[in-house]
Scaffold this motif. Sequence first.
Motif, mmCIF file in Angstrom:
data_model
loop_
_atom_site.group_PDB
_atom_site.id
_atom_site.type_symbol
_atom_site.label_atom_id
_atom_site.label_comp_id
_atom_site.label_asym_id
_atom_site.label_seq_id
_atom_site.Cartn_x
_atom_site.Cartn_y
_atom_site.Cartn_z
ATOM 1 N N UNK A 179 46.134 50.614 25.795
ATOM 2 C CA UNK A 179 46.252 51.919 26.460
ATOM 3 C C UNK A 179 46.545 51.698 27.945
ATOM 4 N N UNK A 180 47.832 51.633 28.277
ATOM 5 C CA UNK A 180 48.222 51.264 29.643
ATOM 6 C C UNK A 180 47.810 52.297 30.700
ATOM 7 N N UNK A 181 48.006 53.608 30.471
ATOM 8 C CA UNK A 181 47.567 54.570 31.492
ATOM 9 C C UNK A 181 46.066 54.481 31.753
ATOM 10 N N UNK A 182 45.290 54.269 30.682
ATOM 11 C CA UNK A 182 43.842 54.118 30.817
ATOM 12 C C UNK A 182 43.516 52.877 31.654
ATOM 13 N N UNK A 183 44.141 51.752 31.328
ATOM 14 C CA UNK A 183 43.877 50.511 32.072
ATOM 15 C C UNK A 183 44.216 50.676 33.547
ATOM 16 N N UNK A 184 45.298 51.365 33.812
ATOM 17 C CA UNK A 184 45.712 51.564 35.207
ATOM 18 C C UNK A 184 44.732 52.462 35.958
ATOM 19 N N UNK A 185 44.221 53.491 35.276
ATOM 20 C CA UNK A 185 43.371 54.486 35.938
ATOM 21 C C UNK A 185 41.934 54.017 36.127
ATOM 22 N N UNK A 186 41.414 53.227 35.189
ATOM 23 C CA UNK A 186 39.975 52.967 35.150
ATOM 24 C C UNK A 186 39.600 51.571 35.659
ATOM 25 N N UNK A 187 40.512 50.617 35.556
ATOM 26 C CA UNK A 187 40.159 49.215 35.821
ATOM 27 C C UNK A 187 39.942 48.915 37.293
ATOM 28 N N UNK A 188 39.023 47.981 37.538
ATOM 29 C CA UNK A 188 38.921 47.361 38.859
ATOM 30 C C UNK A 188 39.975 46.269 38.991
ATOM 31 N N UNK A 189 40.241 45.609 37.844
ATOM 32 C CA UNK A 189 41.176 44.485 37.819
ATOM 33 C C UNK A 189 41.836 44.442 36.452
ATOM 34 N N UNK A 190 43.104 44.056 36.440
ATOM 35 C CA UNK A 190 43.862 43.941 35.194
ATOM 36 C C UNK A 190 44.313 42.494 35.028
ATOM 37 N N UNK A 191 44.130 41.979 33.821
ATOM 38 C CA UNK A 191 44.597 40.631 33.478
ATOM 39 C C UNK A 191 45.702 40.780 32.442
ATOM 40 N N UNK A 192 46.864 40.205 32.721
ATOM 41 C CA UNK A 192 47.964 40.200 31.759
ATOM 42 C C UNK A 192 48.077 38.812 31.158
ATOM 43 N N UNK A 193 47.932 38.744 29.829
ATOM 44 C CA UNK A 193 48.018 37.474 29.110
ATOM 45 C C UNK A 193 49.280 37.415 28.266
ATOM 46 N N UNK A 194 49.817 36.210 28.119
ATOM 47 C CA UNK A 194 50.944 35.980 27.221
ATOM 48 C C UNK A 194 50.930 34.518 26.794
ATOM 49 N N UNK A 195 51.078 34.277 25.505
ATOM 50 C CA UNK A 195 51.157 32.929 24.947
ATOM 51 C C UNK A 195 49.984 32.051 25.389
ATOM 52 N N UNK A 196 48.793 32.644 25.393
ATOM 53 C CA UNK A 196 47.587 31.867 25.624
ATOM 54 C C UNK A 196 47.251 31.543 27.055
ATOM 55 N N UNK A 197 47.971 32.148 28.009
ATOM 56 C CA UNK A 197 47.674 31.903 29.424
ATOM 57 C C UNK A 197 47.575 33.241 30.158
ATOM 58 N N UNK A 198 46.893 33.219 31.297
ATOM 59 C CA UNK A 198 46.887 34.383 32.188
ATOM 60 C C UNK A 198 48.126 34.300 33.057
ATOM 61 N N UNK A 199 49.033 35.235 32.840
ATOM 62 C CA UNK A 199 50.288 35.260 33.597
ATOM 63 C C UNK A 199 50.065 35.869 34.976
ATOM 64 N N UNK A 200 49.219 36.904 35.004
ATOM 65 C CA UNK A 200 48.996 37.627 36.260
ATOM 66 C C UNK A 200 47.666 38.361 36.179
ATOM 67 N N UNK A 201 46.972 38.472 37.280
ATOM 68 C CA UNK A 201 45.793 39.334 37.347
ATOM 69 C C UNK A 201 45.672 39.884 38.756
ATOM 70 N N UNK A 202 45.122 41.091 38.833
ATOM 71 C CA UNK A 202 44.966 41.688 40.148
ATOM 72 C C UNK A 202 44.630 43.163 40.056
ATOM 73 N N UNK A 203 44.708 43.816 41.188
ATOM 74 C CA UNK A 203 44.479 45.245 41.300
ATOM 75 C C UNK A 203 45.440 45.997 40.367
ATOM 76 N N UNK A 204 44.974 47.062 39.692
ATOM 77 C CA UNK A 204 45.844 47.771 38.746
ATOM 78 C C UNK A 204 47.160 48.248 39.344
ATOM 79 N N UNK A 205 47.091 48.749 40.564
ATOM 80 C CA UNK A 205 48.329 49.249 41.169
ATOM 81 C C UNK A 205 49.306 48.118 41.471
ATOM 82 N N UNK A 206 48.772 46.942 41.799
ATOM 83 C CA UNK A 206 49.643 45.792 42.042
ATOM 84 C C UNK A 206 50.297 45.337 40.745
ATOM 85 N N UNK A 207 49.521 45.284 39.666
ATOM 86 C CA UNK A 207 50.051 44.810 38.384
ATOM 87 C C UNK A 207 51.009 45.827 37.779
#
Length: 252
Positions: free
Chosen positions: A206-234
């Motif tokens: 649920x992307x709108x939910x993650x953007x609105x509620x999270x302190x931090x978002x982690x994006x994973x792909x193929x078993x690694x953390x590709x990016x993490x940070x503030x929701x607005x940055x991600x």
Amino acid sequence: MILEMNSIQKSFGDLEVLKDISFHVDEGEVVSIIGPSGSGKSTLLRCATFLETINAGEIKYMDQTAVTTGDDGVARYVGRNELNQIKRYFGLVFQNFNLFPHYSVLKNIMDAPVTVQKRPVEEVRAEAMELLRKMGLETRAEAYPCQLSGGQKQRVAIARALALKPNILFFDEPTSALDPELTGEVLKVIRQLAEEKMTMVVVTHEMPFARAVSSRVIFMDQGVIVEQGDPEAVFGDTQVERTRQFLRNYQR
């Protein structure tokens, strides 16, 4: 710091699912983990909650080490009693509810605090009824899971996890088994918990939910953390092409 996971590696046979994952969760944070199917999100949660054992790395809760890896490269968990103590720090809400079908709603919520934590029955009952009121389910205390909608079942599952008074609550795709109308019911509850500063890690699509509620978002792909940070940055200003591609595909 409530949770610390360092250099986590997890394989199933020859398939390497988690490749040197490190992240932490501080008190009051809401961390959303997003990414394509098969990226390792749910496996990471299962490792964090000891439903899967890691091949290498370190896991700590509240500065208590649950598993560490020696110079020989072997991950070693602490003894059963100590691990059971550490398990009290977290609660887990599954995507498919996992309620006991032969227990009433109230008994589902009360069972673990009474039988595992050995707390007084009447005290637990009062707290369970308060949790049901919070979930908008106070009239369903004596109902059975088969008599509930999917959204109601998931709200009972959240109440059951909260009844153990965890320091951190994990959600593994809590709305994936629900239709859009019922999804809104559950996300409203999680949003309310976020406003109350409940520490949470949420694997979600649920992307709108993650953007609105999270302190931090982690994006994973193929078993690694590709990016993490503030929701607005991600979501709004990512500099990582793989993240942009995922979000672009998801928003089509």
